[in-house]
Design an enzyme around this catalytic site. Structure first.
Site, PDB file in Angstrom:
ATOM      1  CG  HIS A  33      55.226 -53.954-109.178  1.00 46.36           C
ATOM      2  ND1 HIS A  33      56.324 -53.165-109.414  1.00 46.36           N
ATOM      3  CD2 HIS A  33      54.338 -53.179-108.510  1.00 46.36           C
ATOM      4  CE1 HIS A  33      56.118 -51.961-108.908  1.00 46.36           C
ATOM      5  NE2 HIS A  33      54.905 -51.945-108.353  1.00 46.36           N
ATOM      6  CD  GLU A  34      51.046 -54.318-106.668  1.00 45.54           C
ATOM      7  OE1 GLU A  34      51.239 -53.911-105.499  1.00 45.54           O
ATOM      8  OE2 GLU A  34      51.023 -53.557-107.653  1.00 45.54           O
ATOM      9  CG  HIS A  80      55.051 -52.633-103.507  1.00 45.82           C
ATOM     10  ND1 HIS A  80      55.992 -51.626-103.502  1.00 45.82           N
ATOM     11  CD2 HIS A  80      54.274 -52.416-104.609  1.00 45.82           C
ATOM     12  CE1 HIS A  80      55.794 -50.826-104.549  1.00 45.82           C
ATOM     13  NE2 HIS A  80      54.752 -51.288-105.232  1.00 45.82           N
TER      14      HIS A  80
END
Length: 236
Positions: free
Chosen positions: A105-106, A109
């Site tokens: 998920h990071e 980004h």
């Protein structure tokens, strides 16, 4: 009595805000319990959180992003100022299914910034304004009450609205990062088919915290509008 909420029982707060606050507490508890549950499940391939983040970046052709360890738990984040993914001690070297999901998920980004994803660029651009609005809103409203200035009260409400805009923009950013993460996990075979739903549940639980934060902000904004909205027009 338009300002009754500041001097006595606030029905608007009870009806609008409290349910959303309860939702926010539930969402926080849910993400912690979900992460703790799947933190105990080690993925078959033995991929660590850091390796998962590297894989997501590699699949999307993103280079120049550092991946660093940071102390803590569930404080993982991507810092666009230094182009660095910081993974907590519970994620960085862990080979749990939950850690793979969070790390991916990071990395999602980082991919968003690399491809120029508009909502995340917009969020970064409005942060200074929204921080000011969040800090200034209630002082302006209180000062407006003391000065009997409806215009100042309305400015305070508008200032609070800026923080709501930030939450509104943040939600699609987070949902998109999770979508990118899950796509990379599935397409890259980072997790086995029976492990993938566990990572998805972890990210879905995390997404609910942003839904709840937006709900709280919208409820508070509506409360302020119902309590004080239109005072500036009444004074003219």
């Amino acid at each position: 009595m338009p300002y009754y909420g500041f001097y006595g029982f606030d029905m608007y707060y009870l009806v609008l805000v409290i349910p959303c606050v309860i939702l926010a507490f539930w969402a926080q508890a849910k993400v912690k319990s979900t992460f703790n549950r799947y933190e105990q499940v080690l993925n078959v391939r033995g991929i660590s959180g850091a390796q998962a983040a590297e894989a997501v970046l590699r699949q999307n052709g993103v280079t120049g992003v550092r991946i660093e360890w940071v102390a803590g738990k569930l404080n993982d984040h991507f810092d666009p100022r230094t182009n660095t993914i910081r993974l907590s001690s519970a994620v960085y070297s862990s080979t749990s299914v939950a850690s793979v999901g969070v790390a991916a998920h990071e990395a999602g980004h980082a991919v968003q910034y690399a491809v120029g994803y508009f909502p995340i660029r917009l969020r970064a651009a409005i942060i200074p304004v929204t921080q000011f609005g969040s800090a200034a809103a209630f002082p302006l409203i209180i000062l407006g009450l003391f000065m009997n200035s409806g215009i100042m009260i309305d400015i305070g409400i508008l200032a609070f609205g800026l923080s709501t805009v930030f939450q509104l923009v943040t939600l699609p950013v987070e949902l998109n990062a999770s979508r990118r993460a899950l796509a990379a996990i599935e397409e890259g075979g980072l997790l086995m088919p029976d492990e993938y739903p566990m990572a998805k549940k972890t990210l879905t639980a995390a997404a609910m915290t942003y839904v709840a934060a937006l709900a709280v902000s919208l409820a508070q904004l509506l409360r302020l509008v119902l309590l004080f909205g239109g005072r500036g027009r009444d004074d003219r």
